[in-house]
Design a protein around this motif. Sequence first.
Motif, short mmCIF file in Angstrom:
data_model
loop_
_atom_site.label_atom_id
_atom_site.label_comp_id
_atom_site.label_asym_id
_atom_site.label_seq_id
_atom_site.Cartn_x
_atom_site.Cartn_y
_atom_site.Cartn_z
N SER A 2 87.24 -36.37 -41.00
CA SER A 2 86.76 -35.00 -41.10
C SER A 2 86.26 -34.46 -39.78
N ASN A 5 84.19 -28.41 -40.80
CA ASN A 5 83.03 -27.61 -40.39
C ASN A 5 82.65 -27.87 -38.93
N LEU A 7 82.15 -30.60 -37.58
CA LEU A 7 81.26 -31.75 -37.39
C LEU A 7 81.99 -32.83 -36.61
N GLY A 10 80.23 -36.19 -39.10
CA GLY A 10 79.89 -36.00 -40.50
C GLY A 10 78.71 -36.84 -40.95
N SER A 11 77.99 -37.42 -40.02
CA SER A 11 76.85 -38.25 -40.41
C SER A 11 75.72 -37.36 -40.93
N ASN A 12 74.87 -37.96 -41.74
CA ASN A 12 73.72 -37.21 -42.26
C ASN A 12 72.85 -36.68 -41.13
N GLU A 14 73.70 -35.94 -38.11
CA GLU A 14 74.36 -34.80 -37.47
C GLU A 14 74.18 -33.53 -38.31
N LYS A 15 74.36 -33.71 -39.61
CA LYS A 15 74.26 -32.53 -40.50
C LYS A 15 72.86 -31.96 -40.53
N ARG A 18 72.41 -30.20 -37.31
CA ARG A 18 73.27 -29.01 -37.28
C ARG A 18 72.65 -27.88 -38.12
N ALA A 19 72.03 -28.28 -39.24
CA ALA A 19 71.43 -27.28 -40.12
C ALA A 19 70.11 -26.74 -39.56
N ASP A 51 66.03 -39.59 -41.87
CA ASP A 51 67.41 -39.14 -42.03
C ASP A 51 68.41 -40.25 -41.67
N VAL A 325 71.50 -32.49 -47.03
CA VAL A 325 72.49 -31.57 -46.46
C VAL A 325 73.91 -32.00 -46.81
#
Lengths: 325, 169, 249
Positions: A2, A5, A7, A10-12, A14-15, A18-19, A51, A325
């Motif tokens: 992936s 988006n 990313l 796609g790791s938690n 990172e998300k 990112r958020a 996280d 997230v």
Amino acid sequence: MSTDNGLKSGSNLEKVLRAGHFAVTGELGPPQSADPDHIKEKVGYLKGMVDAVNVTDNQTAVVRMSSLGASVLAVQEGIEPVMQMTCRDRNRLAMQADFLAAHALGVRNMLALSGDHQSFGNHPTSKNVHDMDSMQQIRMLKDLRDEKKFQCGDVMKGCEPRFFIGAAAAPEAHPVEWRPMRLAKKVAAGADFIQTQLVYNLPAFKKYMEEVRKMRLHEKTAILVGVGPLKGPAMGKYMRDFVPGITVPDDVIARIEAAAKGIDPEDKAAKQKAWRAEGIKMCIELIQEVKEIEGVAGVHVMAIEWEEAVKPLVEGAGLLPRPVV
Amino acid sequence: MQRTGECFEPQLTAFTCSYCAYMSGDTAGAMRIQYPATTKVIKLPCTGKTDARYIMSAFEDGADGVYIIACPIGNCHHVRGNERARARVVHTKKLLDQVGLGGERLDIFFLSAGMGESFAQAAKEMNDRIMRLGPSPLRMGGKEVGAGEAGEQKNGGDETGEQSVEATQ
Amino acid sequence: MIVAEQKPLEEIKGVLGDAENVLVAGCGTCVTVCLAGGEKEAQLMASALRIASRVDGTPIEATDVTVQRQCEWEYLEMIEAEVEKADLIVSLACGIGVQTFARHFPDKWVVPGLNTTFLGQPEEQGIWTEQCQACGNCMLAMTGGICPVARCSKQVQNGPCGGSEHGLCEVKRIRRVDGVPVMVKGRGGRMMPATEDVECAWHLIHDRLKEHNRLDLITGVQEPKDWTTSRDGGPRRIVREDLILMDEE
């Protein structure tokens, strides 16, 4: 894999970053044995509090369960690992091989480190590798992910390892004036996030961040400040006197010393309790203060051999519940 | 196995510099101070010329003990020759331990020209020490050990002024 | 120069076997200058071996000879007669000399009397420090004449790492005197080797480049080093065609 988006991994972690959330990472030292329950126990203290957790790689050059193996166990236990990898024990072949394995086994964050010298650990007569340094390791991770290229330049066929790439920074190591530049090099090499050495000296760290902002590095990488509760004055003094790159101001030591004031000097348990409570309180205040510094994206909580402290710290700093997230 | 006591007469070799140290021997002679007659004195231009090879040669050629007599520290005519000699003595002592002769058989003394009595005292001290240690293992079965007197010994009395490496270790 | 130091006599004695005629061979170049294996040291070693063997009750003949350079067979040729008489050679040259000896006199048994320690410089009288690792790909132009390959504990190419404080490396060197670690009582009363400070090579590099206004040299990310020119490419060899003598026609 992936790149959904936009990313990178796609790791938690990172998300969360990112958020725009203030990120919290913790630390999980693998056992000096083949015992998986040790990891389960530590995960119990950390799950829901952070996280992601750094899984150390033969930390302080003492042999432990490999960071790859322990990271996989962490994944199985439902907590996201930041797998650490040192340049001390692996050449570029072994590093890349483990990157491939780690990604295949569900690891999504990788932290590049040069590694504590073997003379500090329990195998001081060993030979180290240092085929590459951490800077080059970061670049290699980035090339694997973004160019699908092995370090030799060969293009990978098939799935590439996609990691959220981490690096370490020591804002107070010497020469201090070079430290922002060295961070810039790590960012240029491809570091997506940074975890700093333990910070106790807030004024010094603020000064460092000023330089970092001037170079706009905080816009290109997520800086997580290393924080850790003091267990007592002795620990503060030890950090101050013996750990390079950490300064502990006098007022910090004075404050934790004062916590045991009025307690019978013979009552060791009571003194320890008071110090630890104060250590946690001071750490909470520090987290709250660094949170206000522009360019700080989170904290990396290092409660060395004191995992129970993580919950009160994170909770006390108002960082619970952790975002989903 | 060791032959000690009356029948053993130690063979000593003393290396001196040609300044203070040698003159202290002259002084001892002029003052008619008696010291063990077992010492062969070899003059060096300066004890800075002390060479482990000379010391080892002396032992190979039959010496039971070797000592260096140098000017007092700070008073070397070549400024620091005696300090070099001292460092080499320390080093050579280790070598003597390694080869099995024992570092105790070697020492250094620092004397000024007027210290005739101390010169005699150094000779006596080395003589006594070697008497205690016995002949060099290299001389065991050798023929040099005579039946004569173990040397006339007369204590000069003055025990201050000189310092041996052995004593300071 | 190549810096070396003598092995303990006990170790040398241990590899003499039943040799009765031992030739101690000194070398007149690097190891003479670092006072480990020159003419003086060869004479002294021969003397020490003679004495030790006599004390042990099995006297051996130990003689000495010194050539200008043991690493060149032309010099070894000059001592053929001495070598012929010996049944074992203790070479006081660096590892190169020992090997040249073994190769040039294939029917003779040669043992090293020295430990070849490093390529270095005399820091002051009696003290030598490592300066070069012969990696075969010199990067001193970038680092202001201070080598991170030889002088950084982790051979970091993009330093200084986080272990640098007050110009010193966090890694300490084991303190050795005459090649032997100095032991001190550590925590808990256990004996452990004493250590001494090492300069942080990258701190030195930083300061020197700053002094020369050349910090730009290290602001870029230095690419991974190509170690094929180092030992990692296998034993190395240089061919200079301009120097090779052609076979006569």
